[in-house]
Design an enzyme around this catalytic site. Structure first.
Site, PDB file in Angstrom:
ATOM      1  N   ARG A  33     -11.421   8.393  -3.339  1.00  0.00           N
ATOM      2  CA  ARG A  33     -11.753   9.818  -3.185  1.00  0.00           C
ATOM      3  C   ARG A  33     -13.263  10.044  -3.073  1.00  0.00           C
ATOM      4  O   ARG A  33     -13.737  10.754  -2.189  1.00  0.00           O
ATOM      5  CB  ARG A  33     -11.189  10.583  -4.380  1.00  0.00           C
ATOM      6  CG  ARG A  33     -11.133  12.093  -4.164  1.00  0.00           C
ATOM      7  CD  ARG A  33     -10.549  12.775  -5.380  1.00  0.00           C
ATOM      8  NE  ARG A  33      -9.289  12.150  -5.782  1.00  0.00           N
ATOM      9  CZ  ARG A  33      -8.761  12.234  -7.002  1.00  0.00           C
ATOM     10  NH1 ARG A  33      -9.369  12.928  -7.933  1.00  0.00           N
ATOM     11  NH2 ARG A  33      -7.624  11.626  -7.293  1.00  0.00           N
TER      12      ARG A  33
ATOM     13  N   SER B 266      -5.007   5.280  -4.415  1.00  0.00           N
ATOM     14  CA  SER B 266      -4.833   6.669  -4.851  1.00  0.00           C
ATOM     15  C   SER B 266      -4.620   6.811  -6.352  1.00  0.00           C
ATOM     16  O   SER B 266      -3.825   6.097  -6.956  1.00  0.00           O
ATOM     17  CB  SER B 266      -3.648   7.298  -4.123  1.00  0.00           C
ATOM     18  OG  SER B 266      -3.428   8.595  -4.626  1.00  0.00           O
TER      19      SER B 266
ATOM     20  N   ASP C  93       0.880  -1.155   0.000  1.00  0.00           N
ATOM     21  CA  ASP C  93       0.000   0.000   0.000  1.00  0.00           C
ATOM     22  C   ASP C  93       0.928   1.217   0.000  1.00  0.00           C
ATOM     23  O   ASP C  93       2.099   1.106   0.380  1.00  0.00           O
ATOM     24  CB  ASP C  93      -0.844  -0.055   1.281  1.00  0.00           C
ATOM     25  CG  ASP C  93      -1.645   1.189   1.489  1.00  0.00           C
ATOM     26  OD1 ASP C  93      -2.418   1.548   0.597  1.00  0.00           O
ATOM     27  OD2 ASP C  93      -1.491   1.819   2.555  1.00  0.00           O
TER      28      ASP C  93
ATOM     29  N   GLY D 107      -7.251   4.510   2.970  1.00  0.00           N
ATOM     30  CA  GLY D 107      -7.433   3.431   1.994  1.00  0.00           C
ATOM     31  C   GLY D 107      -8.731   3.512   1.208  1.00  0.00           C
ATOM     32  O   GLY D 107      -8.966   2.712   0.308  1.00  0.00           O
ATOM     33  N   VAL D 108      -9.577   4.508   1.553  1.00  0.00           N
ATOM     34  CA  VAL D 108     -10.886   4.648   0.905  1.00  0.00           C
ATOM     35  C   VAL D 108     -10.744   5.566  -0.309  1.00  0.00           C
ATOM     36  O   VAL D 108     -10.016   6.553  -0.258  1.00  0.00           O
ATOM     37  CB  VAL D 108     -11.886   5.247   1.937  1.00  0.00           C
ATOM     38  CG1 VAL D 108     -13.218   5.543   1.317  1.00  0.00           C
ATOM     39  CG2 VAL D 108     -12.033   4.316   3.135  1.00  0.00           C
TER      40      VAL D 108
ATOM     41  N   ASP E 296      -0.024   5.088   0.866  1.00  0.00           N
ATOM     42  CA  ASP E 296      -0.237   6.026   1.980  1.00  0.00           C
ATOM     43  C   ASP E 296      -0.307   5.292   3.308  1.00  0.00           C
ATOM     44  O   ASP E 296      -1.149   4.412   3.488  1.00  0.00           O
ATOM     45  CB  ASP E 296      -1.560   6.773   1.796  1.00  0.00           C
ATOM     46  CG  ASP E 296      -1.420   7.932   0.841  1.00  0.00           C
ATOM     47  OD1 ASP E 296      -0.309   8.456   0.736  1.00  0.00           O
ATOM     48  OD2 ASP E 296      -2.423   8.297   0.218  1.00  0.00           O
TER      49      ASP E 296
ATOM     50  N   ASN F 184      -3.317   9.451  -7.363  1.00  0.00           N
ATOM     51  CA  ASN F 184      -2.118  10.296  -7.391  1.00  0.00           C
ATOM     52  C   ASN F 184      -0.844   9.496  -7.119  1.00  0.00           C
ATOM     53  O   ASN F 184       0.218  10.070  -6.850  1.00  0.00           O
ATOM     54  CB  ASN F 184      -2.251  11.409  -6.347  1.00  0.00           C
ATOM     55  CG  ASN F 184      -3.370  12.381  -6.696  1.00  0.00           C
ATOM     56  OD1 ASN F 184      -3.338  13.016  -7.750  1.00  0.00           O
ATOM     57  ND2 ASN F 184      -4.381  12.473  -5.852  1.00  0.00           N
TER      58      ASN F 184
HETATM   59  P1  B16 Z   1      -6.628   9.985  -4.163  1.00  0.00           P
HETATM   60  P2  B16 Z   1      -3.645   4.118  -0.108  1.00  0.00           P
HETATM   61  C1  B16 Z   1      -5.493   6.067  -0.262  1.00  0.00           C
HETATM   62  O1  B16 Z   1      -4.205   5.600  -0.509  1.00  0.00           O
HETATM   63  C2  B16 Z   1      -5.516   6.972   0.955  1.00  0.00           C
HETATM   64  O2  B16 Z   1      -5.192   6.250   2.131  1.00  0.00           O
HETATM   65  C3  B16 Z   1      -6.900   7.537   1.116  1.00  0.00           C
HETATM   66  O3  B16 Z   1      -6.944   8.415   2.227  1.00  0.00           O
HETATM   67  C4  B16 Z   1      -7.292   8.291  -0.167  1.00  0.00           C
HETATM   68  O4  B16 Z   1      -8.638   8.785  -0.065  1.00  0.00           O
HETATM   69  C5  B16 Z   1      -7.194   7.327  -1.349  1.00  0.00           C
HETATM   70  O5  B16 Z   1      -5.879   6.820  -1.419  1.00  0.00           O
HETATM   71  C6  B16 Z   1      -7.538   8.003  -2.663  1.00  0.00           C
HETATM   72  O6  B16 Z   1      -6.559   8.968  -2.941  1.00  0.00           O
HETATM   73  O7  B16 Z   1      -7.649  11.058  -3.839  1.00  0.00           O
HETATM   74  O8  B16 Z   1      -5.224  10.502  -4.241  1.00  0.00           O
HETATM   75  O9  B16 Z   1      -7.019   9.216  -5.396  1.00  0.00           O
HETATM   76  O10 B16 Z   1      -3.606   4.072   1.389  1.00  0.00           O
HETATM   77  O11 B16 Z   1      -4.565   3.085  -0.730  1.00  0.00           O
HETATM   78  O12 B16 Z   1      -2.280   4.146  -0.731  1.00  0.00           O
HETATM   79 MG    MG Z   2      -2.880   3.132   3.335  1.00  0.00          MG
END
Ligand code: B16
Ligand code: MG
Length: 211
Positions: free
Chosen positions: A49, A116, A9, A46-47, A11, A118
């Site tokens: 956007r 994400s 993962d 992990g959720v 973030d 991003n």
């Molecule tokens: P984005 P992970 C997740 O990353 C984040 O933990 C979560 O807080 C965020 O809403 C999600 O990515 C979507 O991110 O807006 O940048 O597409 O923990 O799965 O790496």
């Molecule tokens: Mg995470």
């Protein structure tokens, strides 16, 4: 070797953007007059956007159209991406860098499995743009964690079966996704507490004791 690949993962595992997510969601919530705090922010780990936005809107009395919701998500993301420009190689800890290099030396295939959209921007900012063998992220999935899709795609990209991989997660939703996809899971933080996590870790480098 019991496993051939490791799927990380992003973030909360490789780097930390919680504070930026918090600030960007907080700015939107304040503008809309919606209560938002760090506890609610924790539920967004992990959720995706759009699913994160729905959690924030639970506190709103107003019903917004799909078009308005998309505009809110874009507003948050534009603000968040501005903050990501502050990230650099300094945001990659020595512990994470050394552990990744050691796993590479031991011959594991290494992939990212992140919700994400991003992901590539963040990896470039912290100097890992070309490090991983494959990247599965929010841009190549339709179902967000706890659905296992993002990890199943990551395993497919490195030509391994789920049983041949360990997923490293910090979020409960991610650990559940790993379990549902038949992956072994190494969990940090709240993911270490999850009932189906195979390898609870105190710290990232503990991975070297289980792999
Ligand atoms: P984005 P992970 C997740 O990353 C984040 O933990 C979560 O807080 C965020 O809403 C999600 O990515 C979507 O991110 O807006 O940048 O597409 O923990 O799965 O790496
Ligand atoms: Mg995470």
């Amino acid at each position: 070797m019991k496993y051939k690949g490791v799927i990380f993962d992003l973030d909360g595992v490789i780097c930390f953007t919680d504070e930026y997510h918090y600030e960007a969601w907080k700015a939107l919530a304040d503008r809309l007059g919606i209560y938002f705090d760090k506890e609610i922010n924790n539920r967004l780990r992990g959720v995706s956007r759009m699913a994160s936005l729905e959690i924030i809107l639970e506190r709103s009395d107003v019903t917004y159209s799909q078009e308005e919701k998309e505009a809110f998500a874009t507003e948050k993301n534009d603000n968040y991406r501005e903050m990501l420009k502050n990230m650099s190689e300094k945001d990659l800890s020595d512990e994470v860098r050394d552990t990744l290099n050691e796993l590479r030396n031991r011959g594991y295939l290494l992939a990212i499995g992140s919700s994400s959209k991003n992901t590539k921007t963040i990896l470039n900012q912290i100097g890992l743009g070309n490090f991983f063998d494959a990247i599965s992220d929010g841009t190549n999935i339709t179902n967000s964690k706890p659905d296992p899709e993002v990890f199943l795609k990551a395993a497919e990209f490195i030509n391994l079966k789920p049983e041949e991989c360990v997923v490293v997660e910090d979020a409960r939703s991610g650990a559940e996704a790993a379990y549902r996809g038949h992956f072994a899971c190494a969990g940090i933080g709240e993911a270490a507490e999850y009932e189906h996590t195979d390898y609870p870790l105190n710290t990232f480098s503990d991975l070297l004791k289980v792999l």
